[in-house]
Design a protein around this motif. Structure first.
Motif, PDB file in Angstrom:
ATOM      1  N   LEU A   1       0.866  -1.182   0.000  1.00 52.10           N
ATOM      2  CA  LEU A   1       0.000   0.000   0.000  1.00 52.10           C
ATOM      3  C   LEU A   1       0.905   1.235   0.000  1.00 52.10           C
ATOM      4  N   ALA A   2       1.476   1.524  -1.140  1.00 55.76           N
ATOM      5  CA  ALA A   2       2.561   2.505  -1.216  1.00 55.76           C
ATOM      6  C   ALA A   2       2.124   3.924  -0.901  1.00 55.76           C
ATOM      7  N   ASP A   3       0.871   4.257  -1.165  1.00 56.63           N
ATOM      8  CA  ASP A   3       0.478   5.658  -1.029  1.00 56.63           C
ATOM      9  C   ASP A   3      -0.328   5.947   0.230  1.00 56.63           C
ATOM     10  N   LEU A   4      -0.315   5.038   1.215  1.00 53.19           N
ATOM     11  CA  LEU A   4      -1.049   5.290   2.452  1.00 53.19           C
ATOM     12  C   LEU A   4      -0.642   6.609   3.090  1.00 53.19           C
ATOM     13  N   SER A   5       0.678   6.835   3.180  1.00 57.46           N
ATOM     14  CA  SER A   5       1.166   8.029   3.869  1.00 57.46           C
ATOM     15  C   SER A   5       0.860   9.309   3.095  1.00 57.46           C
ATOM     16  N   LEU A   6       0.550   9.201   1.793  1.00 54.82           N
ATOM     17  CA  LEU A   6       0.191  10.405   1.026  1.00 54.82           C
ATOM     18  C   LEU A   6      -1.138  10.991   1.482  1.00 54.82           C
ATOM     19  N   ASN A   7      -1.957  10.158   2.121  1.00 57.33           N
ATOM     20  CA  ASN A   7      -3.293  10.601   2.517  1.00 57.33           C
ATOM     21  C   ASN A   7      -3.328  11.233   3.903  1.00 57.33           C
ATOM     22  N   LEU A   8      -2.183  11.327   4.568  1.00 63.39           N
ATOM     23  CA  LEU A   8      -2.152  11.908   5.907  1.00 63.39           C
ATOM     24  C   LEU A   8      -2.340  13.419   5.831  1.00 63.39           C
ATOM     25  N   PRO A   9      -3.057  13.999   6.807  1.00 68.60           N
ATOM     26  CA  PRO A   9      -3.259  15.463   6.807  1.00 68.60           C
ATOM     27  C   PRO A   9      -2.036  16.181   7.372  1.00 68.60           C
ATOM     28  N   ASP A  10      -0.935  16.141   6.623  1.00 70.24           N
ATOM     29  CA  ASP A  10       0.331  16.686   7.113  1.00 70.24           C
ATOM     30  C   ASP A  10       1.115  17.214   5.924  1.00 70.24           C
ATOM     31  N   TYR A  11       1.695  18.401   6.066  1.00 65.98           N
ATOM     32  CA  TYR A  11       2.440  18.992   4.945  1.00 65.98           C
ATOM     33  C   TYR A  11       3.663  18.163   4.574  1.00 65.98           C
ATOM     34  N   ARG A  12       4.095  17.241   5.475  1.00 65.66           N
ATOM     35  CA  ARG A  12       5.270  16.410   5.197  1.00 65.66           C
ATOM     36  C   ARG A  12       4.915  15.066   4.570  1.00 65.66           C
ATOM     37  N   SER A  13       3.660  14.854   4.195  1.00 62.43           N
ATOM     38  CA  SER A  13       3.238  13.534   3.722  1.00 62.43           C
ATOM     39  C   SER A  13       3.983  13.111   2.450  1.00 62.43           C
ATOM     40  N   SER A  14       4.237  14.036   1.539  1.00 64.27           N
ATOM     41  CA  SER A  14       4.969  13.683   0.308  1.00 64.27           C
ATOM     42  C   SER A  14       6.405  13.295   0.634  1.00 64.27           C
ATOM     43  N   GLU A  15       7.036  14.059   1.525  1.00 67.89           N
ATOM     44  CA  GLU A  15       8.418  13.762   1.916  1.00 67.89           C
ATOM     45  C   GLU A  15       8.510  12.383   2.561  1.00 67.89           C
ATOM     46  N   ARG A  16       7.594  12.085   3.464  1.00 69.41           N
ATOM     47  CA  ARG A  16       7.637  10.796   4.164  1.00 69.41           C
ATOM     48  C   ARG A  16       7.381   9.642   3.205  1.00 69.41           C
ATOM     49  N   THR A  17       6.495   9.849   2.253  1.00 69.07           N
ATOM     50  CA  THR A  17       6.216   8.794   1.272  1.00 69.07           C
ATOM     51  C   THR A  17       7.444   8.515   0.427  1.00 69.07           C
ATOM     52  N   PHE A  18       8.072   9.570  -0.093  1.00 70.27           N
ATOM     53  CA  PHE A  18       9.284   9.390  -0.898  1.00 70.27           C
ATOM     54  C   PHE A  18      10.369   8.682  -0.091  1.00 70.27           C
ATOM     55  N   GLN A  19      10.574   9.116   1.140  1.00 74.34           N
ATOM     56  CA  GLN A  19      11.619   8.515   1.979  1.00 74.34           C
ATOM     57  C   GLN A  19      11.343   7.042   2.249  1.00 74.34           C
ATOM     58  N   LEU A  20      10.108   6.732   2.605  1.00 73.18           N
ATOM     59  CA  LEU A  20       9.754   5.343   2.909  1.00 73.18           C
ATOM     60  C   LEU A  20       9.960   4.435   1.703  1.00 73.18           C
ATOM     61  N   LEU A  21       9.459   4.857   0.554  1.00 69.86           N
ATOM     62  CA  LEU A  21       9.544   4.015  -0.637  1.00 69.86           C
ATOM     63  C   LEU A  21      10.986   3.870  -1.118  1.00 69.86           C
ATOM     64  N   THR A  22      11.746   4.946  -1.073  1.00 73.36           N
ATOM     65  CA  THR A  22      13.151   4.869  -1.496  1.00 73.36           C
ATOM     66  C   THR A  22      13.942   3.972  -0.554  1.00 73.36           C
ATOM     67  N   GLN A  23      13.684   4.127   0.739  1.00 75.16           N
ATOM     68  CA  GLN A  23      14.412   3.327   1.727  1.00 75.16           C
ATOM     69  C   GLN A  23      14.049   1.848   1.630  1.00 75.16           C
ATOM     70  N   VAL A  24      12.768   1.547   1.514  1.00 69.46           N
ATOM     71  CA  VAL A  24      12.374   0.125   1.464  1.00 69.46           C
ATOM     72  C   VAL A  24      12.837  -0.499   0.149  1.00 69.46           C
ATOM     73  N   ALA A  25      12.823   0.272  -0.941  1.00 69.93           N
ATOM     74  CA  ALA A  25      13.333  -0.238  -2.215  1.00 69.93           C
ATOM     75  C   ALA A  25      14.814  -0.573  -2.102  1.00 69.93           C
ATOM     76  N   GLY A  26      15.516   0.192  -1.277  1.00 72.09           N
ATOM     77  CA  GLY A  26      16.953  -0.016  -1.110  1.00 72.09           C
ATOM     78  C   GLY A  26      17.334  -1.298  -0.405  1.00 72.09           C
ATOM     79  N   ARG A  27      16.351  -2.028   0.135  1.00 72.03           N
ATOM     80  CA  ARG A  27      16.661  -3.327   0.771  1.00 72.03           C
ATOM     81  C   ARG A  27      16.923  -4.399  -0.280  1.00 72.03           C
ATOM     82  N   ALA A  28      16.531  -4.162  -1.527  1.00 77.43           N
ATOM     83  CA  ALA A  28      16.666  -5.180  -2.578  1.00 77.43           C
ATOM     84  C   ALA A  28      17.996  -5.048  -3.301  1.00 77.43           C
ATOM     85  N   GLY A  29      18.567  -6.197  -3.666  1.00 78.30           N
ATOM     86  CA  GLY A  29      19.759  -6.222  -4.504  1.00 78.30           C
ATOM     87  C   GLY A  29      21.018  -5.742  -3.827  1.00 78.30           C
TER      88      GLY A  29
END
Length: 744
Positions: free
Chosen positions: A567-595
């Motif tokens: 559910l990649a975009d859950l954090s985008l729906n938060l009522p917080d001005y940092r929601s885009s930043e947190r989403t990008f960070q989470l997805l980039t970081q979790v993607a970095g566990r591969a390979g």
């Protein structure tokens, strides 16, 4: 020698937020930072000596004497006391409350005592020893004990028992003869239930050498602040280890901060494999005795490196050389409870105060930190390539709206199922990220539409399949899954959404013979729970790891070739001005566990918003592109770091009372604002309303919310608001928050 001292008593309220003068007892040496027992009113309380002085400064008849020191050494070093004063001023908190951060709670009121075990040592040397040993030739056990103790060192009785059956009678006899001394020896409790093999330093990559070529001179000079921006898998940890190694070579100490307890065992193992028993661990997952002993190892100089979560920034180290903040973008570095502080800001202040180097590091730096680096506050160090030039994982974005149109109503896209099957068939491992724990985030009645809510909080209850109960993740309330709807009596109750438990259940259905581990708060509560789960996965016994955001941070598993963000975009729906930043960070970081090993990695991001710039930037792992868009958005819409968000959070037993308190705050601020032209220039808007979550733990919440320009003129305004928040509320409470970590 000073005759008087100033003491801050350990009573964390505004009324006692000042120092009190006491006389020093004769023939007792007390230093600044010493914990003491003092008379206070009609009772005895603990306190900290803050200053020594020759004159009382008040009527000598009113001066009482310190009863006694509580330790033979100061528990707080002078630079730590100065740091506490700074935090108290910034957070508008009583200094006594801040001082509690600086030492483990276990030390207060004598809750934990040093652990002591019986030990023995030989008292004789040379010719005397050999003569005494000959006399024991007819007593084989005593002769063996003398041989075991012949090195003159103290040996624990429990260790001797491993070699000699029931050694105490023999030791007592030797003690009576004046050959051996049996005594109680203090020992440290060991928080690490495993041993780590020594490893050699690997060969540095050119990028690692380049980063260290800037850090090492700074360590020598004792000043410098760096932001290390390196892609996931670029070898940032090796830079930390070499920086610490160089600091130790200079006879300096080090602090390494990690954002989650789950990461601590891994990084401690890495450090211990290179340095031996030089590191101490500080985090809330330790037992009370372990935390007390680890803190004392650092304070007494037996350990030189402190590793831990946010509070480890206060580690009692002298001659500090470097402070490293790993995954510096994480919100867990911000303390949301009083006294509020940001561990990154504290680390910078401490480094500057003590002549140390600050090294912030992340693959996805926070917007604020990267902006500071661009401005020149930090030196930017970049590591754009993975170790051995391994490729970044290939990222696939799946539009779940298309899946639905194709008739796939499940939680996994066809592509993710296909990739999971291929990964398992190839003998590799996979990680699935879903940022919700439990089985289902909510339960709805299909007849009347009622969503089951917590009785104490204004939030939906989460269903947990493990115990078949409804749980509130805010107050801990739980109740059995209802048989009928509490509103209409219907039996048609439906679980909605997916949490980690449901994802795990679906994986077991699709791949029944594949062992999984789940990493969330529910599975890692017990002591050492994180390490047990991680070891199960690291050993290869478990093939798929399912977890919340704790699996996105810094974990290194070479066999993981596939990561799925369910559910990649859950954090985008938060009522917080940092929601885009947190989403990008989470997805980039979790993607970095591969390979991260020899095999290339793949990532499947499932989303209903594939066009969003945070999702697109995460796909290409393009931090600078994301930063430019997000920075410009915040500048346009006037969000931090261009502004300050300040609120007074008001809580009470009823909604009416909470709104009454916030309304009063609003009216008083409005009246004061009319008198202050400079404030009017800086305040962009202000309002009074319910907090986004109206009730938590049975208390209703309302707020005075202010957005203002970050300017020197606003300091007096914040002082006024703090004074408002400090006023006693007979039927409620208030708390001032400045740029809070969450706006709920």
């Amino acid at each position: 020698m000073s005759a008087f001292c100033d003491v801050y008593v350990d009573i964390a309220v505004e009324a006692t937020d000042r120092s009190y003068t006491y006389a020093l007892p004769e023939n007792i040496n007390i230093s600044v930072g010493t914990r003491v027992l003092v008379p206070f009113g009609n009772r005895q309380v603990e306190g900290i000596v803050m200053a020594l002085k020759d004159e009382a400064g008040i009527d000598i008849k009113k001066v009482k004497s310190i009863i006694r020191p509580l330790e033979p050494y100061p528990i707080l070093l002078p630079h730590i006391i100065e740091l506490a004063k700074e935090i108290a001023a910034k957070s508008h908190s009583p200094l006594s409350q801040v001082l509690r951060l600086m030492a483990p709670a276990q030390i207060r009121k004598g809750r934990i005592k040093p652990k002591k075990l019986k030990a023995a040592r030989i008292l004789l040397q040379g010719e005397d020893f050999f003569k005494a040993r000959e006399q024991q030739s007819r007593a084989p056990q005593r002769e063996l004990l003398m041989d075991l103790l012949s090195d003159g060192e103290a040996h624990l009785i429990k260790d001797l028992k491993m070699l000699v059956a029931n050694p105490m009678p023999g030791l007592k006899k030797l003690e009576e003869m004046g050959i051996v001394q049996v005594f109680e020896q203090e020992v440290y409790r060991n928080p690490l239930p495993y041993t780590v093999e020594k490893t050699e330093d690997p060969v540095l990559t050119p990028r690692q050498e380049e980063a260290l070529s800037e850090i090492v001179p700074a360590l020598k000079s004792g000043k410098g602040a760096f932001l290390l921006h390196g892609v996931t898998g670029s070898g940032k940890t090796e830079v930390y280890i070499r920086a610490v190694k160089y600091a130790l070579k200079l006879n300096k100490t080090a602090i390494v901060l990690v954002p989650e307890i789950v990461l601590t065992p891994q990084i401690v193992s890495w450090f211990m494999s290179r340095f031996g028993d030089v590191a101490a661990v500080l985090h809330s997952g330790l037992s009370a005795g372990e935390r007390y002993d680890e803190w004392r190892r650092l304070r007494l100089g037996d350990a030189k490196v402190a590793i831990g979560a946010r509070s480890a920034v206060f580690a009692p180290l002298n001659n500090l050389g470097v402070i490293i903040v790993d995954e510096e973008h994480e919100q867990t570095y911000i303390s949301e409870s009083k006294p509020n502080y940001d561990a990154r800001e504290v680390a910078l202040s401490r480094a500057e105060r003590e002549g140390a180097v600050l090294l912030l590091a992340s693959a996805t730096p926070s917007i604020v930190s990267f902006a500071k680096a661009r401005r020149g506050d930090y030196m930017l160090l970049e590591m754009p390539d993975r170790v051995n030039l391994r490729p970044l994982p290939k990222v696939h974005i799946v539009d779940m709206r298309d899946e639905l149109r194709l008739g796939n109503t499940g939680m996994f896209s066809n592509l993710l199922i296909e990739k999971l099957d291929s990964c398992i068939q190839n003998g590799k491992q996979a990680m699935l990220f879903v940022n919700r724990r439990g089985y289902a985030p909510s339960v709805v009645c299909r007849k009347c539409g009622e969503r089951l809510h917590c009785k104490q909080c204004d939030v939906a209850l989460t269903y947990h399949s493990m115990d078949r109960k409804m749980h509130c993740h805010y107050c801990g309330f739980e109740e059995p899954f209802p048989k009928v709807c509490p509103s209409c009596g219907s039996k048609y109750l439906k679980t909605c959404g997916a949490g980690t438990q449901k994802v795990e259940e679906e994986i077991h259905r699709l791949f029944p013979n594949v062992k999984t581990v789940r990493l969330d708060i529910d599975t890692t509560r017990g002591k050492d729970g994180h390490r047990k789960q991680l070891n199960l996965f690291r050993s290869g016994e478990a093939r798929i790891m399912i977890g919340t955001q704790m699996i996105a941070k810094g974990l290194d598993f070479p066999q993981v070739t596939l990561v799925g963000a369910v559910l990649a975009d859950l954090s985008l729906n938060l009522p917080d001005y940092r929601s885009s930043e947190r989403t990008f960070q989470l997805l980039t970081q979790v993607a970095g566990r591969a390979g991260r090993g020899e095999d290339p990695g793949e990532v499947v991001i499932q989303t209903y918003k594939p066009e969003h710039y945070a999702i697109q930037a995460a796909k290409s792992q393009d931090f600078r592109s994301f930063f430019d868009k997000e920075f410009n958005r915040r500048k346009r819409d006037l969000y931090p770091p261009f502004t300050l968000i300040v609120r007074i959070l008001c809580t009470a037993d009823t909604q009416q009372k909470a709104r009454e308190i916030s309304g009063n705050m609003f009216a008083r601020f409005r009246e004061e604002l009319k008198k202050r032209p400079l404030w009017q220039k800086r305040v962009l808007f202000y309002r009074e309303d319910d907090a986004p979550i109206k009730r938590i733990q049975g208390k209703y919440r309302a707020q005075l919310f202010i957005k203002a320009v970050d300017h020197s003129d606003t300091k007096s305004m914040i002082g006024f608001l703090n004074a408002l928040a400090q006023e006693e509320q007979p039927d409620g409470s208030t708390e001032l928050e400045i740029n809070p970590a969450t706006l709920f």
